[in-house]
Design an enzyme around this catalytic site. Sequence first.
Site, PDB file in Angstrom:
ATOM      1  N   TRP A   1     -27.077 -26.622 -10.901  1.00 14.84           N
ATOM      2  CA  TRP A   1     -26.960 -26.944  -9.955  1.00 14.84           C
ATOM      3  C   TRP A   1     -27.807 -27.319  -8.449  1.00 14.84           C
ATOM      4  O   TRP A   1     -29.179 -27.695  -8.393  1.00 14.84           O
ATOM      5  CB  TRP A   1     -26.718 -25.718  -8.469  1.00 14.84           C
ATOM      6  CG  TRP A   1     -25.632 -25.746  -7.563  1.00 14.84           C
ATOM      7  CD1 TRP A   1     -24.875 -26.302  -7.051  1.00 14.84           C
ATOM      8  CD2 TRP A   1     -26.959 -24.720  -6.436  1.00 14.84           C
ATOM      9  NE1 TRP A   1     -24.300 -25.868  -5.917  1.00 14.84           N
ATOM     10  CE2 TRP A   1     -25.921 -25.075  -5.451  1.00 14.84           C
ATOM     11  CE3 TRP A   1     -27.149 -23.836  -5.826  1.00 14.84           C
ATOM     12  CZ2 TRP A   1     -25.994 -24.336  -3.299  1.00 14.84           C
ATOM     13  CZ3 TRP A   1     -27.447 -22.927  -4.532  1.00 14.84           C
ATOM     14  CH2 TRP A   1     -26.580 -23.429  -3.594  1.00 14.84           C
TER      15      TRP A   1
ATOM     16  N   ALA B   1     -24.198 -16.399  -9.162  1.00 19.20           N
ATOM     17  CA  ALA B   1     -22.997 -16.798  -8.235  1.00 19.20           C
ATOM     18  C   ALA B   1     -21.283 -16.660  -8.019  1.00 19.20           C
ATOM     19  O   ALA B   1     -20.831 -16.725  -7.782  1.00 19.20           O
ATOM     20  CB  ALA B   1     -23.622 -18.695  -7.678  1.00 19.20           C
TER      21      ALA B   1
ATOM     22  N   LYS C   1     -18.188 -16.250  -3.264  1.00 17.58           N
ATOM     23  CA  LYS C   1     -17.065 -16.772  -4.331  1.00 17.58           C
ATOM     24  C   LYS C   1     -15.911 -15.314  -5.055  1.00 17.58           C
ATOM     25  O   LYS C   1     -15.045 -15.449  -4.750  1.00 17.58           O
ATOM     26  CB  LYS C   1     -17.683 -17.476  -6.287  1.00 17.58           C
ATOM     27  CG  LYS C   1     -18.838 -17.887  -6.193  1.00 17.58           C
ATOM     28  CD  LYS C   1     -18.284 -19.523  -5.241  1.00 17.58           C
ATOM     29  CE  LYS C   1     -19.063 -20.922  -5.054  1.00 17.58           C
ATOM     30  NZ  LYS C   1     -20.236 -20.909  -4.782  1.00 17.58           N
TER      31      LYS C   1
ATOM     32  N   ASP D   1     -29.948 -16.696 -11.291  1.00 18.59           N
ATOM     33  CA  ASP D   1     -28.809 -17.224 -10.015  1.00 18.59           C
ATOM     34  C   ASP D   1     -27.693 -16.572 -11.012  1.00 18.59           C
ATOM     35  O   ASP D   1     -27.010 -17.104 -11.191  1.00 18.59           O
ATOM     36  CB  ASP D   1     -29.096 -18.031 -10.220  1.00 18.59           C
ATOM     37  CG  ASP D   1     -27.971 -18.848  -8.966  1.00 18.59           C
ATOM     38  OD1 ASP D   1     -27.029 -18.750  -8.526  1.00 18.59           O
ATOM     39  OD2 ASP D   1     -28.113 -20.600  -8.411  1.00 18.59           O
TER      40      ASP D   1
END
Length: 392
Positions: A126, A209, A242, A207
Amino acid sequence: MLETLNPQPQDKILQLIALFRDDPRDGKIDLGVGVYKDATGLTPVMRAVKAAEKRLWETEKTKTYTGLAGEPAYAAAMLGMILGNGFADRAAAIATPGGTGAIRQALELIKLATPGATVWISAPTWPNHPSIIKYLGMSMAEYRYFDAETRGVDFAGLMEDLARVAKGDVVLLHGCCHNPTGANLSAPQWAEVVALLSARGAVPMVDLAYQGFGDGLEEDAAATRLVAQSFPEVLIAASCSKNFGIYRERTGILIALTSADRKAVVQGNLNFLNRQNYSFPPDHGARLVTMILEDPALTADWKAELEEVRQNMLGLRKQLAEELRRATNSDRFDFVADHRGMFSRLGLTEAQVIRLRDEHAIYMVGDSRINIAGLNAQTVPVLAAAIASVCG
Ligand code: LMR
């Protein structure tokens, strides 16, 4: 003073939002920023979130400050959702403004603890990962991740590169649903990565997400749980943007696993970092998440809706792979059905991505990352035909 400022490069993902908005063509298709959309193009407020908001409006008596770390109940609920039971005695945590806030605070913590540490990121990753690492002036290295031929993980390359990690280096891993590629490690591959990084004395930073967007809420946490069990120190930056659909509420958490003895000092340092950067973290989204996770009926409804979201994306993946097979008369895009999460990197050239935008009003990130949720049953064949035409 301000005349010394130079223009900053625009974030490639956010730039697309404006380009898409300004495009007057009917039927334009936005596959850019990672935001879930239903078949009508709406990013809905989830039912359980609405119910919790209503309840909160009726019952909330004050908006005075929470703790510097956020509410302990939020940390407990998130710890349970991400890691299950058994980690509370070694987990320090702070609520953060979204997953990005958690990543920023994790990197700040690393810098505070070991200013010279190198942070390893996947190639690609990302774009905000390297951007924040560079902004903080930290040392960075890359490990190979994506095989441009197969559009799967370049596992041999990854293992070769991670074998060079030095003791105390931080390795940033995507817990599930790799962004931007959509290609993910299998369970046996995760086990190999964990064994290698343990042997190297690395500190993993996960991470997370997209928990619930890949193979399921529990399944998507499996790799993070394995990492948590296997290392004395782990940083986990998680986002509720999300899976709870509360993007603009900025709801995230940084969990730092340490020893029970060090927990209080680590917690104190996390609190300190919140205080330096923004004092108290945002509360509204964190409170909604806590209410949902503490109430069995709300939890069940949220899980059911999250599962619908996941199934919808899986269905679109399958349909897109089939349409691409038909349109290109080849199996070269079959990987789309195997990828997981919101994204797939298609492996198109930048010139082809620009042609898709100019000639077909289809917007995707320049590296040919598409947001699967930007599609619906009607637009999938349109995309497939457009891809076939620019590849021909
Ligand atoms: C994305 O990758 O599109 C999302 O994580 C949104 C963002 O902030 O970039």
